[in-house]
Design a protein around this motif. Sequence first.
Motif, PDB file in Angstrom:
ATOM      1  N   TYR A 150       0.838  -1.137   0.049  1.00 31.65           N
ATOM      2  CA  TYR A 150      -0.022  -0.078   0.239  1.00 31.65           C
ATOM      3  C   TYR A 150       0.858   1.137   0.172  1.00 31.65           C
ATOM      4  CZ  TYR A 150      -4.440  -2.123   0.516  1.00 31.65           C
ATOM      5  OH  TYR A 150      -5.852  -2.634   0.267  1.00 31.65           O
ATOM      6  N   GLY A 151       1.883   1.135   0.758  1.00 32.12           N
ATOM      7  CA  GLY A 151       3.005   2.281   0.585  1.00 32.12           C
ATOM      8  C   GLY A 151       3.352   2.573  -0.659  1.00 32.12           C
ATOM      9  N   ALA A 152       3.857   1.568  -1.333  1.00 31.13           N
ATOM     10  CA  ALA A 152       4.257   1.781  -2.642  1.00 31.13           C
ATOM     11  C   ALA A 152       3.435   2.186  -3.637  1.00 31.13           C
ATOM     12  CB  ALA A 152       5.135   0.220  -3.095  1.00 31.13           C
ATOM     13  N   VAL A 153       2.081   1.639  -3.712  1.00 29.50           N
ATOM     14  CA  VAL A 153       1.298   2.202  -4.549  1.00 29.50           C
ATOM     15  C   VAL A 153       0.554   3.700  -4.308  1.00 29.50           C
ATOM     16  CG1 VAL A 153      -1.114   1.937  -5.136  1.00 29.50           C
ATOM     17  CG2 VAL A 153       0.182  -0.149  -4.976  1.00 29.50           C
ATOM     18  N   ALA A 154       0.658   3.962  -2.791  1.00 30.44           N
ATOM     19  CA  ALA A 154       0.244   5.263  -2.616  1.00 30.44           C
ATOM     20  C   ALA A 154       1.384   6.378  -2.944  1.00 30.44           C
ATOM     21  CB  ALA A 154      -0.071   5.723  -0.907  1.00 30.44           C
ATOM     22  N   ALA A 155       2.586   5.940  -3.034  1.00 30.12           N
ATOM     23  CA  ALA A 155       3.840   6.740  -3.387  1.00 30.12           C
ATOM     24  C   ALA A 155       3.784   7.007  -4.940  1.00 30.12           C
ATOM     25  CB  ALA A 155       5.041   6.199  -3.113  1.00 30.12           C
ATOM     26  N   GLY A 156       2.961   6.199  -5.705  1.00 29.91           N
ATOM     27  CA  GLY A 156       2.962   6.503  -7.224  1.00 29.91           C
ATOM     28  C   GLY A 156       3.741   5.517  -8.073  1.00 29.91           C
ATOM     29  N   ALA A 158       3.864   2.745 -10.352  1.00 33.55           N
ATOM     30  CA  ALA A 158       2.711   1.782 -11.110  1.00 33.55           C
ATOM     31  C   ALA A 158       2.527   0.418 -10.440  1.00 33.55           C
ATOM     32  CB  ALA A 158       3.196   1.561 -12.595  1.00 33.55           C
ATOM     33  N   THR A 159       1.331  -0.017 -10.638  1.00 34.52           N
ATOM     34  CA  THR A 159       0.815  -1.132 -10.032  1.00 34.52           C
ATOM     35  C   THR A 159       1.170  -2.280 -10.476  1.00 34.52           C
ATOM     36  OG1 THR A 159      -1.029  -1.444 -11.494  1.00 34.52           O
ATOM     37  CG2 THR A 159      -1.656  -0.156  -9.509  1.00 34.52           C
ATOM     38  N   ARG A 205      10.869  -3.347 -17.166  1.00 35.47           N
ATOM     39  CA  ARG A 205      11.525  -2.387 -18.209  1.00 35.47           C
ATOM     40  C   ARG A 205      10.657  -1.495 -18.899  1.00 35.47           C
ATOM     41  NH1 ARG A 205      13.345  -2.510 -23.289  1.00 35.47           N
ATOM     42  NH2 ARG A 205      15.181  -1.405 -23.822  1.00 35.47           N
ATOM     43  N   SER A 206       9.572  -2.323 -19.239  1.00 34.24           N
ATOM     44  CA  SER A 206       8.366  -1.374 -20.211  1.00 34.24           C
ATOM     45  C   SER A 206       7.744  -0.446 -19.333  1.00 34.24           C
ATOM     46  CB  SER A 206       7.618  -2.236 -20.846  1.00 34.24           C
ATOM     47  OG  SER A 206       6.685  -2.983 -19.951  1.00 34.24           O
ATOM     48  N   GLN A 207       7.843  -0.523 -17.997  1.00 35.21           N
ATOM     49  CA  GLN A 207       7.087   0.183 -17.178  1.00 35.21           C
ATOM     50  C   GLN A 207       7.736   0.993 -16.394  1.00 35.21           C
ATOM     51  OE1 GLN A 207       4.152  -2.083 -14.965  1.00 35.21           O
ATOM     52  NE2 GLN A 207       2.629  -2.039 -16.815  1.00 35.21           N
ATOM     53  N   PHE A 208       9.195   0.968 -16.183  1.00 37.69           N
ATOM     54  CA  PHE A 208       9.972   1.557 -15.240  1.00 37.69           C
ATOM     55  C   PHE A 208       9.933   2.967 -15.779  1.00 37.69           C
ATOM     56  CE2 PHE A 208      13.866   3.053 -13.015  1.00 37.69           C
ATOM     57  CZ  PHE A 208      13.524   2.446 -11.730  1.00 37.69           C
ATOM     58  N   GLY A 209       9.985   3.866 -14.708  1.00 39.25           N
ATOM     59  CA  GLY A 209      10.002   5.358 -15.000  1.00 39.25           C
ATOM     60  C   GLY A 209       8.852   5.916 -15.481  1.00 39.25           C
ATOM     61  N   SER A 210       7.730   5.115 -15.799  1.00 38.19           N
ATOM     62  CA  SER A 210       6.433   5.646 -16.283  1.00 38.19           C
ATOM     63  C   SER A 210       5.505   6.623 -14.996  1.00 38.19           C
ATOM     64  CB  SER A 210       5.504   4.741 -16.642  1.00 38.19           C
ATOM     65  OG  SER A 210       5.226   3.553 -15.532  1.00 38.19           O
ATOM     66  N   SER A 211       6.174   6.529 -13.727  1.00 36.40           N
ATOM     67  CA  SER A 211       5.353   7.225 -12.721  1.00 36.40           C
ATOM     68  C   SER A 211       6.518   8.287 -12.154  1.00 36.40           C
ATOM     69  CB  SER A 211       5.244   6.243 -11.627  1.00 36.40           C
ATOM     70  OG  SER A 211       6.122   5.782 -11.040  1.00 36.40           O
ATOM     71  N   GLU A 212       5.977   9.259 -11.352  1.00 33.20           N
ATOM     72  CA  GLU A 212       6.831  10.210 -10.809  1.00 33.20           C
ATOM     73  C   GLU A 212       7.350   9.919  -9.191  1.00 33.20           C
ATOM     74  OE1 GLU A 212       4.642  13.885 -11.095  1.00 33.20           O
ATOM     75  OE2 GLU A 212       4.932  13.716 -13.372  1.00 33.20           O
ATOM     76  N   ALA A 213       6.991   8.560  -8.778  1.00 29.95           N
ATOM     77  CA  ALA A 213       7.449   8.217  -7.472  1.00 29.95           C
ATOM     78  C   ALA A 213       8.694   8.323  -7.062  1.00 29.95           C
ATOM     79  CB  ALA A 213       6.968   6.417  -7.398  1.00 29.95           C
ATOM     80  N   PRO A 214       8.825   8.664  -5.990  1.00 33.58           N
ATOM     81  CA  PRO A 214      10.485   9.057  -5.757  1.00 33.58           C
ATOM     82  C   PRO A 214      11.200   7.635  -5.423  1.00 33.58           C
ATOM     83  CG  PRO A 214       8.935   9.048  -3.715  1.00 33.58           C
ATOM     84  CD  PRO A 214       7.913   8.994  -4.897  1.00 33.58           C
ATOM     85  N   ALA A 215      12.469   7.596  -5.765  1.00 34.81           N
ATOM     86  CA  ALA A 215      13.324   6.513  -5.668  1.00 34.81           C
ATOM     87  C   ALA A 215      13.314   6.007  -4.497  1.00 34.81           C
ATOM     88  CB  ALA A 215      14.751   6.770  -6.240  1.00 34.81           C
ATOM     89  N   MET A 216      13.140   6.568  -3.300  1.00 30.86           N
ATOM     90  CA  MET A 216      13.168   5.746  -2.036  1.00 30.86           C
ATOM     91  C   MET A 216      11.854   5.014  -1.699  1.00 30.86           C
ATOM     92  SD  MET A 216      14.363   8.960   0.563  1.00 30.86           S
ATOM     93  CE  MET A 216      14.224   7.707   1.942  1.00 30.86           C
TER      94      MET A 216
END
Length: 375
Positions: A150-156, A158-159, A205-216
């Motif tokens: 839930y923390g990961a999804v809430a951080a933005g 991609a599911t 690889r196809s989805q990485f970087g598609s969100s603005e979630a922080p690296a942490m």
Amino acid sequence: LRDSGRLGDRVHSDRMDAAFVEQPRGGVENALPSGGERGELGNGLRHVVDYTSLYSQHMSKQIGLLRSVVTVAAAVAFIVTWSSGFIIPAYATVDVSPLTLLVWRFVPLAVLLLAVLRLSGAAKGLNIRDVRTQATIGLFAQFGYCVAVYGAVAAGIATGTVALIDAVQPLVVAVLVGPVLGLRVRGAQWAGLVIGAVGVLLVVRSQFGSSEAPAMAYPLPAVAMVCLIVGTLLQRKSAVKSGVLLTLTIHVTVTAVLLLVIAAVTGTLLPPASASFWLAVALTAVFPTLAAYGLYWWLLRRVGITALQALLFLIAPATSLAGSILLGEPMTVVTVAGFILCGIGVAVVLTSEARSPETTASSARKRDVAVREAR
């Protein structure tokens, strides 16, 4: 008997003694238990039909087919319901803290399960040691896993990416089942797991970087994976064999108590009054919790740890597909190629798992024949 009639041989069926089958062009085909019907052919050969044995074989095939259908249906339901645990929070945590959704997902459900457990009497004979063991498993498999997801999804994140990082779990489990559980992963299963892992990497690889979630935030799915691995290995290694209802009740109750304390301390306990929030609460309580976790523990006993972990590879493609349709997440040719590899990997593992009992049985039959010949 049909063969003898066709050949014009004379048949005598007035004797019902010891049963074995002897064909006109061969020796003894099958040794059968007594109680069959025997006819004596005109050429001096005897033919026996054991109807009880034939009926038993037919029923065994029918039961085996039904068992396979039930297992496949449960596996499909598991994939769908477990995937929903990534999609629903993506909608529900846009304006609400993930802790708020989690606490109201688990607390009412814990009260309901405790009431059902008491009325059903399923907790009879339960001791403190068993409760402690299941509570520890629930701490990792539900509390730790759900909070991290839930923390990961809430951080933005991609599911699909959350599910895919989580899907590396089968390879980790395959490495650990040997030293931890003393189980052997066969070469074909390793091949299937590696193929599935390549598929996972392609979709990531196809989805990485598609969100603005922080690296942490990206270590959170890895934390979820570790928690579920620890819980699964503890459950598999444990001598406690409680039913699914009792197991779920303890896990949900432990998770609810911990979430209630954390939400009260952090000020995220009060729920919003919106109907959409309570709909999300009901959906997450029924599908990712009751259905998905119930099927997870049931399949763990039904198909074994390696086959179950292989099914987790299909969670990622299912989640990515749902995320693409419902949330507008990217779906490319590379993503589809990853899906196909995941499916192939799972098929290889499950086929190897299905053949192993046959191989074992065949080896046992050969051993028995050798022993009889030695005698």
